[in-house]
Design a protein around this motif. Structure first.
Motif, short mmCIF file in Angstrom:
data_model
loop_
_atom_site.label_atom_id
_atom_site.label_comp_id
_atom_site.label_asym_id
_atom_site.label_seq_id
_atom_site.Cartn_x
_atom_site.Cartn_y
_atom_site.Cartn_z
N UNK A 1 0.81 -1.22 0.00
CA UNK A 1 0.00 0.00 0.00
C UNK A 1 0.84 1.27 0.00
N UNK A 2 2.16 1.15 0.10
CA UNK A 2 3.02 2.33 0.15
C UNK A 2 4.25 2.12 -0.71
N UNK A 3 4.77 3.20 -1.28
CA UNK A 3 6.00 3.10 -2.05
C UNK A 3 7.22 3.33 -1.17
N UNK B 1 14.69 6.13 5.02
CA UNK B 1 15.37 4.84 4.96
C UNK B 1 16.69 4.97 5.71
N UNK B 2 16.89 4.11 6.68
CA UNK B 2 18.11 4.13 7.49
C UNK B 2 18.90 2.85 7.23
N UNK B 3 20.04 3.01 6.60
CA UNK B 3 20.93 1.90 6.24
C UNK B 3 22.12 1.94 7.20
N UNK B 4 22.03 1.20 8.32
CA UNK B 4 23.15 1.16 9.27
C UNK B 4 24.14 0.10 8.79
N UNK B 5 24.87 0.45 7.79
CA UNK B 5 25.61 -0.51 6.97
C UNK B 5 26.74 -1.23 7.69
N UNK C 1 17.27 10.21 -10.02
CA UNK C 1 16.18 9.78 -10.90
C UNK C 1 14.85 9.64 -10.17
N UNK C 2 14.89 9.27 -8.87
CA UNK C 2 13.66 9.07 -8.11
C UNK C 2 13.35 10.23 -7.15
N UNK C 3 14.18 11.27 -7.20
CA UNK C 3 13.93 12.51 -6.46
C UNK C 3 13.86 12.29 -4.95
N UNK C 4 14.95 11.81 -4.35
CA UNK C 4 15.06 11.77 -2.90
C UNK C 4 16.48 12.16 -2.51
N UNK D 1 9.71 0.81 -3.66
CA UNK D 1 9.79 1.30 -5.05
C UNK D 1 9.99 2.81 -5.14
N UNK D 2 9.54 3.56 -4.14
CA UNK D 2 9.73 5.00 -4.17
C UNK D 2 11.19 5.40 -4.09
#
Length: 319
Positions: free
Chosen positions: A54-56, A62-66, A85-88, A251-252
């Motif tokens: 239901x959400x993109x 998004x938190x990437x604690x790599x 390209x995805x505007x974030x 996907x967003x």
């Protein structure tokens, strides 16, 4: 009786012809065609379950604690291009040397992230932070890990010899023991939390049990955080499948990730090879697998089971 049989056969044939015509003329990108494949790629994916999301994902940071030496530089190269390209927005922490910050530094980090607005992709080498305890909305936690012995070997050789990408923070540790002496004698880096390196990223900060070597409960706590807090954890061994799942789940942020990976094939690995590798013996590998890194493997196999379950859910298959 004969007339009824003829009418029945005629009806069946007509229905079959109609269905065949619909299959041919229905647009390929419609929900009627649930299975599709990427051109000449290793995987195919079924979008039926994905269409129920239901959400993109753009409603949260998004938190990437790599985790170190788990393909993060390759993933971040893709993310930076996707940001355009995805505007974030893509942010990397300027603090690259403190995986275990103090209590005050942890709350500062959580508060700083909580004040930022999505869509934002933030990454840092840092152990799990408890956003819920701080009363801050949970981000989309993601990570990517690697087969433990492969990760350990890569990391050990990296800090000892470096790689083609340039110098490492703090300088090379060329004085380190031979990797097999380290393992067999349990000295140096092999007598520290480097044996539970990946697990520490999920066990977290502020949990005393995470510092207790050979305590199986810390692996259980890491697994608890994985199951309750992490949207997704990929595997470097299945990098393309990892990208596909990120495209489905977020996907967003990750729309087009596979295309970016394929279109920049020449960038792959060229800068990330360790300049020299000391090879682990079979005896050292056995000791790591069955003794020194036993807890690390508990966490790894749990993540791998989750990963395989997602592949089954979205029918990602090798072909």
């Amino acid at each position: 009786m004969k007339g009824r049989r003829v009418r029945f056969v005629t009806a069946v044939c007509s229905l079959s012809a109609l269905l065949f015509f619909v299959a041919l003329t229905r647009p390929r990108n419609s929900s009627f065609l649930k299975i599709f494949s990427w051109r000449h790629r290793k995987y195919s994916i079924n979008q039926t379950a994905a269409s129920l999301l239901t959400s993109d994902g753009r409603d949260r940071i998004v938190f990437y604690n790599r985790v170190g030496k788990c393909g993060s530089r390759s993933l971040l190269n893709i993310v930076r291009r996707l940001g355009k390209s995805n505007d974030f927005k893509v942010m990397s922490s300027p603090d690259t040397g403190h995986e275990r910050p103090s209590i005050m530094e942890r709350y500062t980090e959580i508060g700083s992230l909580g004040a930022k607005s999505p869509p934002l992709f933030y990454n840092r080498h840092i152990h799990y932070l408890d956003f819920r305890k701080a009363g801050v909305r949970l981000p989309h936690y993601i990570n990517m890990i690697r087969e433990p012995i492969d990760r350990f070997s890569s990391h050990y050789n990296y800090i000892k010899y470096g790689d083609a990408g340039g110098s490492i923070k703090g300088g090379l540790k060329s004085e380190l023991e031979d990797i097999n002496d380290c393992v067999m004698n349990e000295v140096g880096r092999c007598s520290t939390d480097m044996m539970f390196y990946t697990g520490m990223y999920f066990c977290g900060l502020g949990f005393p049990i995470c510092q207790e070597r050979n305590n199986p409960k810390r692996a259980s706590l890491a697994i608890k955080h994985i199951d309750e807090e992490y949207l997704f954890i990929g595997l470097i061994e299945e990098f393309e499948a990892t990208l596909l799942l990120l495209e489905v789940l977020l996907p967003g942020y990750f729309k087009g990730a596979i295309d970016e990976w394929e279109s920049h094939a020449s960038d792959r690995r060229s800068k990330f090879f360790t300049t020299r590798n000391e090879i682990l013996t079979d005896e050292s590998k056995e000791k790591l697998r069955n003794h020194l890194m036993k807890e690390e493997y508990v966490v790894y196999f749990h993540v791998k089971d989750r990963f395989e379950a997602l592949k089954r859910k979205y029918l990602i298959q090798n072909y």
